[in-house]
Structures are given as structure tokens and as C-alpha cells.
Design a protein around this motif. Structure first.
Motif, short mmCIF file in Angstrom:
data_model
loop_
_atom_site.label_atom_id
_atom_site.label_comp_id
_atom_site.label_asym_id
_atom_site.label_seq_id
_atom_site.Cartn_x
_atom_site.Cartn_y
_atom_site.Cartn_z
N ALA A 70 21.75 2.74 49.55
CA ALA A 70 20.57 1.87 49.45
C ALA A 70 19.89 1.78 50.81
O ALA A 70 20.38 2.32 51.81
N ARG A 71 18.75 1.11 50.85
CA ARG A 71 18.05 0.92 52.12
C ARG A 71 17.24 -0.38 52.06
O ARG A 71 17.03 -0.95 50.99
N TYR A 72 16.77 -0.80 53.23
CA TYR A 72 15.99 -2.02 53.35
C TYR A 72 14.49 -1.71 53.33
O TYR A 72 14.04 -0.69 53.85
N LEU A 73 13.73 -2.64 52.74
CA LEU A 73 12.28 -2.65 52.88
C LEU A 73 11.90 -4.01 53.46
O LEU A 73 12.17 -5.04 52.85
N PHE A 74 11.30 -4.01 54.64
CA PHE A 74 10.93 -5.26 55.30
C PHE A 74 9.49 -5.63 54.98
O PHE A 74 8.63 -4.76 54.80
N PRO A 92 11.72 -11.69 52.63
CA PRO A 92 11.50 -11.01 53.90
C PRO A 92 12.06 -9.58 53.93
O PRO A 92 11.56 -8.74 54.65
N ALA A 93 13.10 -9.34 53.14
CA ALA A 93 13.68 -8.00 53.07
C ALA A 93 14.19 -7.76 51.66
O ALA A 93 14.78 -8.64 51.04
N LEU A 94 13.94 -6.57 51.16
CA LEU A 94 14.50 -6.12 49.89
C LEU A 94 15.53 -5.04 50.18
O LEU A 94 15.42 -4.30 51.16
N ILE A 95 16.54 -4.96 49.33
CA ILE A 95 17.49 -3.86 49.37
C ILE A 95 17.28 -3.07 48.09
O ILE A 95 17.31 -3.64 46.98
#
Length: 359
Positions: A70-74, A92-95
């Protein structure tokens, strides 16, 4: 991102929710500067500084997210979904795991009862299949019943699942295979770090993401007090389309949809009905992701301002706009005092831009 650890420390710290995070970044410019300012702001609010997240714990979280594929979207980055970024309380952040290109399609949320009838489940599955495609993605919450049917119908053509737990958790357990397939062929989204259990308080928060990602929300079958109606209400508050499929007045599971229609939701029965209602928002009119995060000059409040604002607060939630009206103070001053109180653990934020003192 170079400052990802600082951002996540801010997000994972006590008393710092989405609204507070946004205000801190806007005021101090960077997460690092905001972290330095938190103790001072909390002291002004009359409490102890919240315990900030340990950077070593954040690094372990990042490693776990990467290990899970997975990864983060800020929030203030170009790949964060722009419709969701418009919300004041956007995460503030999605995974995420899967194909983030699905965010570029027109999103339709399809939600409904967990204990749905067989007819409604079949209808939702066929409706999702007919709606999804190169220009449209179906968004739902991976719950039993209508949510599951919506994902099953759209899995081959484009679906986004928003979950109320860590991306490594599965709920409900029987959807393990479906969740894995969505992560592989569609898109799996959460705002919670790995290991987070699906607690009851997480589901309304998940619902705001479902509604926020979509141009419109369709409710297929729902009881009068179901979570699906929360999603529909949130969509209405966001200015998005709200649609409902009518049902028999003799079936309690249809009462929620019928009430929505009575109160102004659009009655829909086919995929074409829904397509007619969806009016794509011109993304050229949306603010660029970084626009709302440019550093603002400090709006320091006087002690007399703090006393005036605090005196108007109590255990009953009150709109922030009402505080501004009654105090006649600049909005920046009011927001600063509320920020200080929240960081001190003395303020609670509620839906609809309302606040109250903690009890």
C-alpha cells in the motif's frame, strides 16, 4: 515525501483531528513547525500538551504499509482525490492499495442495508455493473448486503472500497476474498493505520469518505436509522446528489429510502436515471491541492478574546459560525482559540461545523 514522518506524527497525535491538522498546516506552513508549536498552543488553551506520536512508531507504520503493498496519499498532493479534498474534514492522509486512476472517474456511491432482501441485493449488483465502466467507478463500504453486492457487480469494471479499519484487516470476515480482489483489481482505501480494528465509531468517519469521493450517493435499501442514511445526509451537506430506490411501504428495510424520497432525494430505478442526475463537477473550478495550505499569518488571540469565546461554549454543540456572530470577533481569532482548546483536550468537534466543551 521528505516530511512524511512529521505529517504522520501530527495526524497520529492525540487531540489532532482532520480540521485541526488543516489549520495547523495552514498557520505554520509545515508539519515540523506545527509540531513545535503544539505545546505552546495547548498551554494557551488551558491544558497539557497532547502526547505527540513517536517518530519510531511512525517509521514502523510506514514500513508495514509498504510491506502490505500500500501507499500514502497526503491531502495537499496532486494524487489526492480532489473531490474529497474539498471537505473541511477530509482525511489528512489516505492509505490505498490498488489502482488510484479510479479516482479520476466520476464516482457514484452505492450503499444500503446489511440485512438486505434477496431482490435488493440482486438489483444492487446489476445496477453497479450497468453503471461502472471507463467513465464511472462504484464506491461503497464493503459491508454485508448492498455494499457487497455493489462491489461484486462493479469489480470487473471499476470499484472503490472504503473500509473502517486498517488496510491489513478484513471486515466482515466473509469478504476476505472480495477485499483481496478489490485491492488487486480495484482500489482499497482507508484513513486508519495498519492494525486498527473496525470499531463502531469508525464507520461514520468512513461514510464521509464514501460520500466525499462521489458525485452522488444512491441508497438501495435502508432502515430509517441506518448508516446508509448517514452517508446520504453527509452527501447532501456536501452539495452532492442524493438518490434513492423506492420500495414497498410494507417492508421496513425500504422505509429509509422512501423517507429520503419524501424529503427531496431523487427517485431512481435504472442506471440511466442515475446518469441523468450526475452532474460532473468541473475540476478546473476546484482549488489546487496546495491552495488552502499556504502559510497564513498568525492570528494570536488576546486573553479577553479567549474568555469571551470560552464563556459561550458548553456541553451542547454550537456552530462555529454562531460563535463568530455572537462575539463579533474575526473568524481567524475564533478559530485560533478553538484550536488551542482542542489541543488542550478541552474541545470536541462535531459534524456540521459544531463544537462543544468536553465533559
Amino acid at each position: 515525501m521528505d516530511d512524511a514522518v512529521d505529517r504522520l506524527r501530527l495526524i497520529r497525535s492525540a487531540h489532532i483531528g482532520p480540521v485541526t491538522y488543516r489549520q495547523l498546516i495552514a498557520r505554520f506552513g509545515t508539519a515540523a513547525h506545527a509540531l513545535e508549536a503544539v505545546p505552546m498552543l495547548a498551554a494557551r488553551g488551558g491544558g497539557r500538551a497532547p502526547v505527540l506520536a513517536d517518530p519510531r512508531a511512525i517509521e514502523r507504520e510506514q514500513a508495514q504499509v509498504a510491506k502490505l503493498g500500500a501507499r500514502y496519499l497526503f491531502l495537499d498532493t496532486p494524487d489526492y482525490p480532489r473531490l474529497l479534498a474539498e471537505l473541511e474534514n477530509a482525511p489528512p492522509a489516505l492509505i490505498v492499495r490498488g489502482d488510484t486512476a479510479l479516482f479520476d472517474r466520476h464516482g457514484v456511491a452505492l450503499v444500503g442495508a446489511r440485512n438486505a432482501s434477496a431482490a435488493a441485493i440482486r438489483f444492487a449488483r446489476e445496477l453497479a455493473h450497468a453503471l461502472s465502466g471507463p467513465d464511472m467507478a462504484i464506491i461503497s463500504g464493503l459491508a454485508r448486503g448492498i455494499d457487497t453486492a455493489a462491489h461484486q457487480g462493479a469489480i470487473e469494471r471499476g470499484t472503490i472500497a472504503v473500509i473502517a479499519c486498517g488496510i491489513d484487516m478484513v471486515f466482515p470476515p466473509e469478504n476476505a476474498a472480495l477485499q483481496a480482489r478489490i485491492a488487486s483489481e480495484g482500489l482499497l482505501v482507508t484513513e486508519y493505520p495498519p492494525g486498527t480494528e473496525p470499531l463502531a465509531r469508525h464507520f461514520p468517519q468512513r461514510n464521509r469518505i464514501i460520500a466525499g469521493l462521489a458525485l452522488g450517493t444512491v441508497v438501495v435499501e435502508a432502515a430509517p436509522k441506518s448508516g446508509s442514511l448517514i452517508t446520504a445526509r453527509l452527501a447532501a451537506e456536501m452539495g452532492r446528489e442524493v438518490m434513492a430506490v423506492p420500495g414497498s411501504p410494507l417492508d421496513p428495510r425500504a422505509q429509509g429510502c422512501n423517507l429520503l424520497i419524501r424529503d427531496g432525494a431523487t427517485l431512481v430505478q435504472t442506471a440511466d436515471d442515475i446518469r441523468e442526475q450526475i452532474r460532473p463537477i468541473d475540476t478546473r473550478m476546484l482549488r489546487a491541492p496546495g491552495d488552502r495550505y499556504t502559510a497564513a499569518p498568525p492570528a494570536d488571540a488576546a486573553d479577553s478574546d479567549r474568555r469571551t469565546i470560552t464563556a459561550l461554549l458548553g456541553p451542547v454543540p454550537v456552530p462555529v459560525d454562531e460563535l463568530i456572530r455572537q462575539t463579533a470577533l474575526p473568524p481567524a481569532i475564533v478559530q485560533t482559540v478553538l484550536l488551542e482548546l482542542e489541543l488542550a483536550g478541552r474541545l470536541e468537534r462535531h459534524a456540521g461545523g459544531r463544537v462543544s466543551l468536553t465533559t
